[in-house]
Design a protein around this motif. Structure first.
Motif, PDB file in Angstrom:
ATOM      1  N   ARG A   1       0.789  -0.994  -0.110  1.00  0.00           N
ATOM      2  CA  ARG A   1       0.143  -0.043   0.109  1.00  0.00           C
ATOM      3  C   ARG A   1       0.815   1.348  -0.015  1.00  0.00           C
ATOM      4  N   ALA A   2       0.504   2.273  -0.319  1.00  0.00           N
ATOM      5  CA  ALA A   2       0.990   3.702  -0.269  1.00  0.00           C
ATOM      6  C   ALA A   2       1.668   3.929   1.091  1.00  0.00           C
ATOM      7  N   GLU A   3       1.114   3.638   2.145  1.00  0.00           N
ATOM      8  CA  GLU A   3       1.581   4.026   3.353  1.00  0.00           C
ATOM      9  C   GLU A   3       2.943   3.267   3.822  1.00  0.00           C
ATOM     10  N   PHE A   4       3.015   2.147   3.086  1.00  0.00           N
ATOM     11  CA  PHE A   4       4.140   1.012   3.618  1.00  0.00           C
ATOM     12  C   PHE A   4       4.295   0.012   2.463  1.00  0.00           C
ATOM     13  N   GLY A   5       5.157  -0.728   2.516  1.00  0.00           N
ATOM     14  CA  GLY A   5       5.344  -1.694   1.340  1.00  0.00           C
ATOM     15  C   GLY A   5       6.838  -2.183   1.181  1.00  0.00           C
ATOM     16  N   HIS A   6       7.229  -2.709   0.042  1.00  0.00           N
ATOM     17  CA  HIS A   6       8.408  -3.228  -0.310  1.00  0.00           C
ATOM     18  C   HIS A   6       8.832  -2.732  -1.624  1.00  0.00           C
ATOM     19  N   CYS A   7      10.063  -2.422  -1.827  1.00  0.00           N
ATOM     20  CA  CYS A   7      10.599  -1.789  -3.292  1.00  0.00           C
ATOM     21  C   CYS A   7      11.446  -2.917  -3.651  1.00  0.00           C
ATOM     22  N   THR A   8      11.328  -3.229  -5.029  1.00  0.00           N
ATOM     23  CA  THR A   8      12.177  -4.168  -5.607  1.00  0.00           C
ATOM     24  C   THR A   8      12.491  -3.520  -7.144  1.00  0.00           C
ATOM     25  N   ALA A   9      13.441  -3.894  -8.004  1.00  0.00           N
ATOM     26  CA  ALA A   9      13.818  -3.252  -9.126  1.00  0.00           C
ATOM     27  C   ALA A   9      14.103  -4.294 -10.359  1.00  0.00           C
ATOM     28  N   VAL A  10      13.820  -4.041 -11.418  1.00  0.00           N
ATOM     29  CA  VAL A  10      14.417  -4.745 -12.448  1.00  0.00           C
ATOM     30  C   VAL A  10      15.278  -4.021 -13.376  1.00  0.00           C
ATOM     31  N   CYS A  11      16.353  -4.446 -13.806  1.00  0.00           N
ATOM     32  CA  CYS A  11      17.562  -3.670 -14.645  1.00  0.00           C
ATOM     33  C   CYS A  11      17.900  -4.584 -15.827  1.00  0.00           C
ATOM     34  N   LYS A  12      18.057  -3.853 -16.705  1.00  0.00           N
ATOM     35  CA  LYS A  12      18.769  -4.581 -18.050  1.00  0.00           C
ATOM     36  C   LYS A  12      20.233  -4.328 -18.174  1.00  0.00           C
ATOM     37  N   HIS A  13      20.991  -5.529 -18.352  1.00  0.00           N
ATOM     38  CA  HIS A  13      22.399  -5.219 -18.416  1.00  0.00           C
ATOM     39  C   HIS A  13      22.719  -6.366 -19.491  1.00  0.00           C
TER      40      HIS A  13
ATOM     41  N   ALA B   1      18.851 -10.853  -3.490  1.00  0.00           N
ATOM     42  CA  ALA B   1      18.474 -11.884  -4.411  1.00  0.00           C
ATOM     43  C   ALA B   1      18.445 -11.262  -5.781  1.00  0.00           C
ATOM     44  N   ILE B   2      19.247 -11.778  -6.711  1.00  0.00           N
ATOM     45  CA  ILE B   2      19.181 -11.207  -8.186  1.00  0.00           C
ATOM     46  C   ILE B   2      18.967 -12.486  -8.910  1.00  0.00           C
ATOM     47  N   SER B   3      18.152 -12.523  -9.794  1.00  0.00           N
ATOM     48  CA  SER B   3      17.792 -13.424 -10.839  1.00  0.00           C
ATOM     49  C   SER B   3      17.540 -13.057 -12.407  1.00  0.00           C
ATOM     50  N   ILE B   4      17.637 -13.834 -13.279  1.00  0.00           N
ATOM     51  CA  ILE B   4      17.482 -13.409 -14.438  1.00  0.00           C
ATOM     52  C   ILE B   4      16.106 -13.865 -14.929  1.00  0.00           C
ATOM     53  N   ILE B   5      15.090 -12.888 -15.540  1.00  0.00           N
ATOM     54  CA  ILE B   5      14.081 -13.152 -16.027  1.00  0.00           C
ATOM     55  C   ILE B   5      14.004 -12.784 -17.419  1.00  0.00           C
ATOM     56  N   ASP B   6      12.580 -13.242 -18.008  1.00  0.00           N
ATOM     57  CA  ASP B   6      12.644 -13.133 -19.560  1.00  0.00           C
ATOM     58  C   ASP B   6      12.143 -11.392 -19.917  1.00  0.00           C
ATOM     59  N   LYS B   7      11.162 -10.915 -19.168  1.00  0.00           N
ATOM     60  CA  LYS B   7      10.997  -9.527 -19.385  1.00  0.00           C
ATOM     61  C   LYS B   7      10.584  -8.948 -18.071  1.00  0.00           C
ATOM     62  N   PRO B   8      10.464  -7.469 -18.083  1.00  0.00           N
ATOM     63  CA  PRO B   8       9.647  -6.994 -16.947  1.00  0.00           C
ATOM     64  C   PRO B   8       8.274  -7.258 -16.945  1.00  0.00           C
ATOM     65  N   GLU B   9       7.841  -7.072 -15.512  1.00  0.00           N
ATOM     66  CA  GLU B   9       6.166  -7.025 -15.568  1.00  0.00           C
ATOM     67  C   GLU B   9       5.583  -5.528 -15.489  1.00  0.00           C
ATOM     68  N   ASN B  10       4.605  -5.492 -15.920  1.00  0.00           N
ATOM     69  CA  ASN B  10       4.008  -3.887 -15.802  1.00  0.00           C
ATOM     70  C   ASN B  10       3.087  -3.593 -14.459  1.00  0.00           C
ATOM     71  N   LYS B  11       3.099  -4.835 -13.665  1.00  0.00           N
ATOM     72  CA  LYS B  11       2.252  -4.605 -12.378  1.00  0.00           C
ATOM     73  C   LYS B  11       3.230  -4.029 -11.481  1.00  0.00           C
TER      74      LYS B  11
END
Length: 103
Positions: free
Chosen positions: A57-69, A80-90
Motif C-alpha cells: 500500500r501507499a503508506e508501507f510496502g516493499h521496493c524491488t527493481a528490474v534492470c537491463k544489463h 536476491a538477483i535472478s534473470i527474467i525474460d521480461k519485466p512485468e507491468n504490475k
C-alpha cells in the motif's frame, strides 16, 4: 538531450493500490517523433533500462527493481538477483529510459 529519462507513476493521497495497478509502457522506442518536424530537429529515442516497483500500500510496502544489463533483464529483490525474460507491468513505480546511442 538528456541521457536518462525518468517517468514517475505518482500515487495520489494514498488512493493508488499498488498490488492491482497495471501500467502500460513500451520497452523500446519512446521518441519525440510525433512532436517535431523531422527536417528541423533530430529524432531522439529512449529504451527502457530499469524499473522500480513498489509492492504493498501507499503508506508501507516493499521496493524491488528490474534492470537491463547486456540485453538481459535482472530482477533485484534485496540480496536476491535472478534473470527474467521480461519485466512485468504490475506495480511499476518509476521507469528509467536510456537515450539510444543510434538516435
Amino acid at each position: 538531450f538528456f541521457n536518462v529519462l525518468l517517468i514517475g507513476i505518482l500515487e495520489l493521497a494514498g488512493l493508488r493500490d499498488f498490488e492491482k495497478q497495471l501500467i502500460e509502457f513500451p520497452l523500446r522506442g519512446i521518441s519525440n517523433i510525433e512532436h517535431v518536424e523531422v527536417q528541423d530537429y533530430n529524432i531522439i529515442e529512449y529504451n527502457l533500462n530499469s524499473i522500480a516497483y513498489h509492492h504493498g500500500r501507499a503508506e508501507f510496502g516493499h521496493c524491488t527493481a528490474v534492470c537491463k544489463h547486456n540485453n538481459k533483464w535482472f530482477n533485484c529483490n534485496d540480496d536476491a538477483i535472478s534473470i527474467i525474460d521480461k519485466p512485468e507491468n504490475k506495480n511499476a513505480y518509476i521507469l528509467f529510459y536510456i537515450l539510444n546511442n543510434n538516435s
